[in-house]
Design an enzyme around this catalytic site. Structure first.
Site, PDB file in Angstrom:
ATOM      1  N   GLU A  86       0.604  -1.077  -0.380  1.00 17.38           N
ATOM      2  CA  GLU A  86       0.279   0.298  -0.141  1.00 17.38           C
ATOM      3  C   GLU A  86       0.599   1.230  -0.052  1.00 17.38           C
ATOM      4  O   GLU A  86       0.655   2.580  -0.645  1.00 17.38           O
ATOM      5  CB  GLU A  86      -0.622   0.174   1.104  1.00 17.38           C
ATOM      6  CG  GLU A  86      -2.248  -1.268   0.622  1.00 17.38           C
ATOM      7  CD  GLU A  86      -3.261  -1.440   2.016  1.00 17.38           C
ATOM      8  OE1 GLU A  86      -2.881  -0.743   3.193  1.00 17.38           O
ATOM      9  OE2 GLU A  86      -4.135  -2.313   1.388  1.00 17.38           O
ATOM     10  N   CYS A 141      -2.739 -14.529   0.315  1.00  8.74           N
ATOM     11  CA  CYS A 141      -3.187 -12.514   0.688  1.00  8.74           C
ATOM     12  C   CYS A 141      -3.222 -12.063  -1.007  1.00  8.74           C
ATOM     13  O   CYS A 141      -2.418 -12.468  -1.078  1.00  8.74           O
ATOM     14  CB  CYS A 141      -2.272 -11.930   1.380  1.00  8.74           C
ATOM     15  SG  CYS A 141      -2.486 -10.423   1.495  1.00  8.74           S
TER      16      CYS A 141
END
Lengths: 279, 279
Positions: free
Chosen positions: A152, A185
């Site tokens: 991110e 993930c």
């Protein structure tokens, strides 16, 4: 005869599921897509099973109400902690990301030893360990809580990320023998370049986003798509609608990084208000 | 005469506000404390102003209903994005963490130039920049989104954390002249050792948790506490009640790291159910 296009719902706690949507669009372009990102309440990775089940079921029901005929829980945490509860709250079929990843690992491994990496919640649920054990495989599970924040931050190919990966993976692989690593993930496909450098060349990397898209294709009894398939030109234009619980602007801006193309029709949803309205 | 003990409410999106509670207990031991950690919906740092205002106001009203006579918004994001809205929804006085940090920075600086570090949401709100400008100071703001995950990974004094800090702070200090750094996030006091090594020795570090505790003490017109104060032995035993929206067990386990002592009386709260019950 023009075949009816199925509508596939894809749910995630945020942006990560867009890697699954991206894989789906490549493998199953003959469908329309509804995506739900519960961005106001992300990340699910640090929440309890009860909370994850409650939040994800609400979002999944919303997608079903909107016309989804098949639901993909494109969130490892929700698949690991709450897939049965989500499925029980719906009338349409549901696929998670764990089983397809485990199937692919079983196909790839020779040693029968598999490393699984994921968030704290996914790993401590041992959902992959159970799924792999059912296929006769031995799992070494390793939580990598810094990977999502590093993605991110945009440090997908950064020296810090490589060092962090070395710390996590040296520990994961130290017991030896594993020849497959499952990316447990949906953020991790963005780290593939770094991860490829860090693990031994003979270790196969299983991307559960790709495995899940393949499972959806098989579930819909579709042939692998090629540009010369019947109706190919029509099939290449799925319709997309994105529902998010927080800033639409931010979702649009960051979404492209995960999805590979621009997010256009994104709408804000307040599930808490929806719940009150239904009562 | 035994003075009535005030009840102070402390709100945060999660664990971070425990550093503020820890500072409060040291400076204002003659009070009882209610702490609300909205752990199911953390982190607020990635949410929009509207969502933060809605979530924080609900939690703040809950603390007021439970008897808080003064409310501390021990969350930089909520203080930055939503302090006015939170205050408007309450009848008791409210203090945020921004103004006390800015006051302290104004006292410490000689150059009039201040670096502020915080989450993406706090920094992009420019709340510190405005608060410092009102005091005639120039702010250089720098978002450090990896610091919270690094603290939560437990890497508070780790070579990776030091490298990340160097990347962030070299950029923050490159324009030159700043002699104060404000820790604009309640997680950052746990990184003080690393941050002290990374910034120049003449840069003063302002811990907004400590500044806020001092502002509360002044607000309550209390004298600095000493072991020889009247009733000192009684004052050293505040009562604590902790309300959290996710796993109580996890909050207890990790809370001590932030608070400095064990979390005992922690209770699970479902604000969405509370909201529905009130309607």
């Amino acid at each position: 005869v023009k075949p009816r296009r199925p509508t596939i719902g894809v749910f995630d706690s945020g942006m990560g599921g867009l890697t699954v949507l991206g894989a789906l669009v490549r493998l199953v372009p003959e469908a329309d897509y509804l995506y739900f990102g519960d961005t106001a309440r992300l990340p699910y990775g640090s929440k309890s099973a009860e909370t994850v089940a409650r939040y994800a079921s609400g979002a999944a029901r919303y997608l079903q109400q909107r016309g989804a005929e098949l639901l993909v829980i494109a969130c490892n945490t929700a698949s690991a902690l709450a897939l049965d509860k989500i499925a029980a709250s719906l009338s349409v079929p549901v696929l998670g990301v764990i089983e397809p990843g485990a199937d692919r690992a079983a196909t790839c491994t020779r040693s029968g030893k598999v490393v699984v990496i994921g968030t704290e919640a996914t790993i401590s649920s041992h959902a992959y360990q159970r799924a792999l054990a059912q296929r006769g495989l031995e799992a070494r599970e390793k939580a990598c809580p810094l990977f999502v924040p590093l993605v991110e931050e945009g440090w997908t190919d950064h020296p810090i990320t490589e060092q962090v990966a070395r710390i996590y993976l040296d520990e994961a692989f130290q017991t030896g023998g594993a020849d497959v690593m499952v990316l447990g993930c949906t953020h991790y496909p963005l780290l593939k370049t770094v991860l490829r450098r860090v693990v031994r060349p003979d270790v196969k990397i299983v991307d559960s986003a790709e495995s899940t898209a393949e499972a959806v294709r098989q579930r819909l009894h579709l042939q692998p798509w090629t540009p010369s398939s019947p109706g190919a030109e029509r099939r290449t234009h799925p319709r997309f609608t994105f529902f998010v619980t927080d800033s639409v602007e931010k979702f649009r801006r960051l979404g492209e990084r995960f999805l590979g193309f621009a997010v256009e029709d994104a709408r804000l949803v307040d599930l808490e208000q929806e719940a009150i309205a239904v009562r």
